[in-house]
Scaffold this active site. Structure first.
Site, PDB file in Angstrom:
ATOM      1  N   GLU A 155       0.850  -1.192   0.000  1.00  0.00           N
ATOM      2  CA  GLU A 155       0.000   0.000   0.000  1.00  0.00           C
ATOM      3  C   GLU A 155       0.883   1.238   0.000  1.00  0.00           C
ATOM      4  O   GLU A 155       1.855   1.315   0.763  1.00  0.00           O
ATOM      5  CB  GLU A 155      -0.890   0.037   1.248  1.00  0.00           C
ATOM      6  N   ASP A 194      -5.931   8.885   9.747  1.00  0.00           N
ATOM      7  CA  ASP A 194      -4.550   8.632  10.152  1.00  0.00           C
ATOM      8  C   ASP A 194      -4.187   9.340  11.455  1.00  0.00           C
ATOM      9  O   ASP A 194      -4.601  10.468  11.712  1.00  0.00           O
ATOM     10  CB  ASP A 194      -3.589   9.071   9.048  1.00  0.00           C
TER      11      ASP A 194
END
Length: 315
Positions: free
Chosen positions: A98, A109
């Site tokens: 990824e 995040d």
């Protein structure tokens, strides 16, 4: 102009020669010029090098292996180092990789990846420069690459244009963390037109029926978020993940990969023991690479961690 040979004799001679040379299809191919055979070999190599996420996950499942799926932020500490890091992860044995496109407001995040994205943006990393780097690197990667990006950059560029460009660059899949299931119809269609696979996420708070709906639409694998919250390094993987993996297996036969908070070999081993088909590690690798004293030191630290995680996962 040559000897005077009767036409009937000429035809019979040619037929005999043809029969002798082409007694089988394989013999016919071997009888063709070497240049033609070379072109055939190049074509076959190109066809077999086509990489899909679902193909890789199915291959691993058939061999009772579990996928190691590392994550990095493009451009941290710089794009040249990212390119080298991708190659190192591939050499270590990553099954799928990824790659996050740096974004100014990464809602899913935590501090490590948010800070890495900020550094990358401050260094001038753009979507165009990420795509250019990816296009240069993907031909050398065995692992299929999944691009992780928020929705705004896609909308700004245009869904079809975005998907076509990243596919041309060698990307195999796309993950858009800030899109709920109900809003994925258009981007899924754009992915299908471009030949990309769209990976979807489920969380600890996702009801079972919604898990089933998400799994039905997800391609490649189902990304199971292991925590209620954002990405980040955790001391241990929460025990409820075992039940979440089982719940997903109850509603789908697609591979389940667990991410968010995976940072140690023990975490990987625990997730494997719970029956997941994939282990995703992001923040710990991003931290090792981006917060070192130099790019060289970061690459060494990242590789060491990646190897320890890889060795903890059946391969």
């Amino acid at each position: 102009c040559g000897p005077n040979i009767p036409a009937r004799q000429t035809r019979s001679t040619m037929q005999a020669l043809a029969k002798q040379r082409c007694s089988g299809r394989a013999a016919c191919l071997m009888a063709r010029p070497a240049q033609f055979r070379t072109r055939l070999n190049v074509y076959n190599a190109a066809a077999t090098s086509s990489k899909t996420v679902s193909g890789r996950m199915a291959e691993l499942k058939s061999q009772n292996k579990v996928a190691f799926i590392p994550f990095l932020v493009a451009g941290d500490p710089n794009l040249d180092t990212t390119a080298t890091a991708l190659k190192k992860l591939d050499e270590v044995g990553a099954d799928v990789i990824e790659l996050g496109v740096p974004y100014s407001d990464p809602l899913a995040d935590g501090a490590v990846i948010h800070t890495a994205a900020t550094r990358a943006l401050q260094h001038g990393t753009t979507l165009n420069s990420v795509i250019t780097m990816v296009k240069a690197v993907t031909p050398s990667l065995k692992a299929p690459l999944v691009l992780f990006t928020y929705y705004n950059p896609i909308i700004r560029r245009g869904m079809d244009r975005f998907c076509a460009q990243i596919k041309e660059a060698g990307v195999s899949g796309l993950l858009v963390p800030d899109l709920p299931l109900e809003e994925t119809t258009a981007i899924r269609a754009a992915c299908e037109r471009a030949g990309l696979e769209l990976v979807l996420l489920t969380t600890p708070t996702t009801p079972k029926q919604r898990m089933a709906d998400i799994a039905r639409q997800s391609q490649g694998f189902v990304y199971l978020v292991s925590v209620t919250g954002v990405t980040g390094v955790q001391e241990k993987v929460q025990a409820r993940v075992e039940q979440l993996v089982q719940t997903l297996h109850d509603v789908t036969d697609k591979p389940v990969a667990v991410g968010f908070g995976v940072s140690k070999p023990e975490h990987a081993q625990q997730i494997v023991s719970w029956g997941a088909e994939g282990v995703i590690c992001g923040s710990a690798l991003v931290k090792a690479l981006g917060e070192a004293s130099s790019p060289e030191a970061g690459l060494a630290s990242m590789e060491q961690l990646a190897r320890s995680l890889r060795s903890a996962i059946p391969q």
